[in-house]
Design a protein around this motif. Sequence first.
Motif, mmCIF file in Angstrom:
data_model
loop_
_atom_site.group_PDB
_atom_site.id
_atom_site.type_symbol
_atom_site.label_atom_id
_atom_site.label_comp_id
_atom_site.label_asym_id
_atom_site.label_seq_id
_atom_site.Cartn_x
_atom_site.Cartn_y
_atom_site.Cartn_z
ATOM 1 N N LEU A 92 -6.874 -28.083 35.346
ATOM 2 C CA LEU A 92 -6.737 -28.835 36.597
ATOM 3 C C LEU A 92 -7.731 -29.988 36.676
ATOM 4 C CD1 LEU A 92 -6.160 -25.940 39.158
ATOM 5 C CD2 LEU A 92 -4.452 -27.488 38.182
ATOM 6 N N GLY A 93 -8.876 -29.828 36.067
ATOM 7 C CA GLY A 93 -9.871 -30.900 36.047
ATOM 8 C C GLY A 93 -9.425 -32.124 35.264
ATOM 9 N N GLN A 94 -8.414 -31.985 34.444
ATOM 10 C CA GLN A 94 -7.897 -33.106 33.657
ATOM 11 C C GLN A 94 -6.830 -33.904 34.401
ATOM 12 O OE1 GLN A 94 -6.858 -31.806 29.567
ATOM 13 N NE2 GLN A 94 -8.060 -29.976 30.027
ATOM 14 N N PHE A 95 -6.324 -33.371 35.502
ATOM 15 C CA PHE A 95 -5.255 -34.044 36.239
ATOM 16 C C PHE A 95 -5.836 -35.167 37.090
ATOM 17 C CE2 PHE A 95 -2.485 -29.945 36.364
ATOM 18 C CZ PHE A 95 -2.172 -30.107 35.026
ATOM 19 N N PRO A 96 -5.196 -36.340 37.095
ATOM 20 C CA PRO A 96 -5.725 -37.495 37.838
ATOM 21 C C PRO A 96 -5.510 -37.371 39.345
ATOM 22 C CG PRO A 96 -3.613 -38.052 36.865
ATOM 23 C CD PRO A 96 -3.957 -36.674 36.379
ATOM 24 N N PRO A 97 -6.350 -38.022 40.130
ATOM 25 C CA PRO A 97 -6.132 -38.050 41.586
ATOM 26 C C PRO A 97 -4.769 -38.670 41.892
ATOM 27 C CG PRO A 97 -8.229 -39.089 41.003
ATOM 28 C CD PRO A 97 -7.498 -38.804 39.719
ATOM 29 N N GLY A 98 -4.118 -38.186 42.912
ATOM 30 C CA GLY A 98 -2.827 -38.751 43.307
ATOM 31 C C GLY A 98 -1.723 -38.537 42.301
ATOM 32 N N MET A 99 -1.851 -37.530 41.481
ATOM 33 C CA MET A 99 -0.853 -37.262 40.444
ATOM 34 C C MET A 99 0.539 -37.129 41.071
ATOM 35 S SD MET A 99 -0.958 -34.331 37.533
ATOM 36 C CE MET A 99 -0.576 -32.947 38.581
ATOM 37 N N ALA B 71 -10.482 -25.260 43.611
ATOM 38 C CA ALA B 71 -10.548 -26.514 44.377
ATOM 39 C C ALA B 71 -11.678 -27.429 43.929
ATOM 40 C CB ALA B 71 -10.671 -26.213 45.870
ATOM 41 N N ASN B 72 -12.814 -26.859 43.555
ATOM 42 C CA ASN B 72 -13.920 -27.737 43.159
ATOM 43 C C ASN B 72 -13.813 -28.229 41.717
ATOM 44 O OD1 ASN B 72 -14.693 -25.454 41.786
ATOM 45 N ND2 ASN B 72 -16.516 -25.065 43.023
ATOM 46 N N ALA B 73 -12.720 -27.892 41.036
ATOM 47 C CA ALA B 73 -12.500 -28.366 39.671
ATOM 48 C C ALA B 73 -11.534 -29.548 39.617
ATOM 49 C CB ALA B 73 -11.948 -27.230 38.806
ATOM 50 N N THR B 74 -10.930 -29.906 40.758
ATOM 51 C CA THR B 74 -9.903 -30.950 40.765
ATOM 52 C C THR B 74 -9.971 -31.787 42.034
ATOM 53 O OG1 THR B 74 -7.504 -31.339 40.598
ATOM 54 C CG2 THR B 74 -8.189 -29.360 41.770
ATOM 55 N N CYS C 218 -0.364 -31.748 45.111
ATOM 56 C CA CYS C 218 -0.847 -30.474 45.640
ATOM 57 C C CYS C 218 -0.741 -29.394 44.570
ATOM 58 C CB CYS C 218 -0.037 -30.052 46.862
ATOM 59 S SG CYS C 218 -0.242 -31.132 48.272
ATOM 60 N N VAL C 219 -1.696 -28.462 44.609
ATOM 61 C CA VAL C 219 -1.679 -27.299 43.734
ATOM 62 C C VAL C 219 -1.416 -26.080 44.615
ATOM 63 C CG1 VAL C 219 -2.994 -25.876 42.114
ATOM 64 C CG2 VAL C 219 -3.350 -28.372 42.166
ATOM 65 N N TYR C 220 -0.325 -25.390 44.344
ATOM 66 C CA TYR C 220 0.079 -24.217 45.106
ATOM 67 C C TYR C 220 -0.211 -22.969 44.283
ATOM 68 C CZ TYR C 220 2.643 -27.799 47.652
ATOM 69 O OH TYR C 220 2.991 -28.927 48.360
ATOM 70 N N VAL C 221 -1.088 -22.117 44.788
ATOM 71 C CA VAL C 221 -1.494 -20.901 44.094
ATOM 72 C C VAL C 221 -0.750 -19.716 44.701
ATOM 73 C CG1 VAL C 221 -3.449 -19.396 43.538
ATOM 74 C CG2 VAL C 221 -3.774 -21.890 43.645
ATOM 75 N N VAL C 222 -0.169 -18.885 43.849
ATOM 76 C CA VAL C 222 0.537 -17.706 44.344
ATOM 77 C C VAL C 222 -0.466 -16.753 44.989
ATOM 78 C CG1 VAL C 222 0.431 -16.419 42.161
ATOM 79 C CG2 VAL C 222 2.244 -15.945 43.768
ATOM 80 N N PRO C 223 -0.147 -16.233 46.174
ATOM 81 C CA PRO C 223 -1.035 -15.254 46.803
ATOM 82 C C PRO C 223 -0.890 -13.880 46.147
ATOM 83 C CG PRO C 223 0.812 -15.761 48.250
ATOM 84 C CD PRO C 223 0.962 -16.632 47.043
ATOM 85 N N PRO C 224 -1.828 -12.983 46.411
ATOM 86 C CA PRO C 224 -1.764 -11.644 45.821
ATOM 87 C C PRO C 224 -0.470 -10.906 46.185
ATOM 88 C CG PRO C 224 -3.903 -12.012 46.856
ATOM 89 C CD PRO C 224 -3.031 -13.174 47.223
ATOM 90 N N ASP C 225 -0.010 -10.103 45.235
ATOM 91 C CA ASP C 225 1.081 -9.156 45.428
ATOM 92 C C ASP C 225 2.419 -9.790 45.814
ATOM 93 O OD1 ASP C 225 1.797 -6.471 45.127
ATOM 94 O OD2 ASP C 225 1.655 -6.090 47.284
ATOM 95 N N GLU D 277 -8.772 -28.285 26.184
ATOM 96 C CA GLU D 277 -9.472 -29.512 26.566
ATOM 97 C C GLU D 277 -8.589 -30.756 26.470
ATOM 98 O OE1 GLU D 277 -10.580 -27.311 24.219
ATOM 99 O OE2 GLU D 277 -11.945 -26.283 25.609
ATOM 100 N N ALA D 278 -7.495 -30.689 25.737
ATOM 101 C CA ALA D 278 -6.587 -31.832 25.572
ATOM 102 C C ALA D 278 -5.244 -31.619 26.240
ATOM 103 C CB ALA D 278 -6.381 -32.107 24.081
ATOM 104 N N LEU D 279 -4.939 -30.409 26.642
ATOM 105 C CA LEU D 279 -3.613 -30.074 27.138
ATOM 106 C C LEU D 279 -3.214 -30.849 28.393
ATOM 107 C CD1 LEU D 279 -1.260 -28.188 26.401
ATOM 108 C CD2 LEU D 279 -2.275 -26.474 27.892
ATOM 109 N N GLY D 280 -4.120 -31.017 29.333
ATOM 110 C CA GLY D 280 -3.808 -31.698 30.591
ATOM 111 C C GLY D 280 -3.751 -33.203 30.473
ATOM 112 N N LYS D 281 -4.175 -33.733 29.352
ATOM 113 C CA LYS D 281 -4.164 -35.190 29.145
ATOM 114 C C LYS D 281 -2.898 -35.651 28.441
ATOM 115 C CE LYS D 281 -9.145 -35.113 28.869
ATOM 116 N NZ LYS D 281 -10.284 -35.051 27.973
ATOM 117 N N SER D 282 -2.074 -34.679 28.012
ATOM 118 C CA SER D 282 -0.872 -35.050 27.261
ATOM 119 C C SER D 282 0.322 -35.254 28.169
ATOM 120 C CB SER D 282 -0.548 -33.978 26.218
ATOM 121 O OG SER D 282 -0.432 -32.718 26.817
#
Length: 184
Positions: free
Chosen positions: A27-34, A56-59, A76-83, A179-184
Amino acid sequence: MPQDNHVDQIIVIGASRGGLTALRCLLGQFPPGMPAAVFVTMHIGAQPSLLPSLLANATTLKVSFAECGEQIQNGCVYVVPPDRHLLIKQGTIRLKRSAKENYSRPAIDPMFRSAAVSYGKKAIGVVLTGELDDGVVGLQAIKAYGGLAFVQDPRTADAPSMPMTATDNVEVDVCLPLEALGKS
């Protein structure tokens, strides 16, 4: 195949053991406003989770738990909630407490399959570190509907089983170190 015209692309990411570090790196590799919406399923089970705040503090993207009925938006990043299983249907999020898949709820395959059906060639599936084979069937569906399959290089994964099973069973478009996956 119905699609939300406001969302240019969706990225569905699955992770298990070692996933927190991998997700933060990716997520840290994704640009702002993606111009894409990002969905994350990590095997967190039924216990309470702080995963959105830990990511959240990584992106620069907005990170939150997905809510049932929520309209999908770019950046936006949508995280699945538990269960719950996270499903994507016609630009809207659905959460279901249906049967476990691959011994997990939440599981990666339901999210990937729903992304394939709803977004077709606008879907990118990403399999990260983890044990066993969750995500493989869903990644096959994404490919069958014209989407792309990205996989973390198994040699760089804390738990190489999920990415290795993906590369062995799916015609992967991109397989790179984390380290390169999000930049491709």
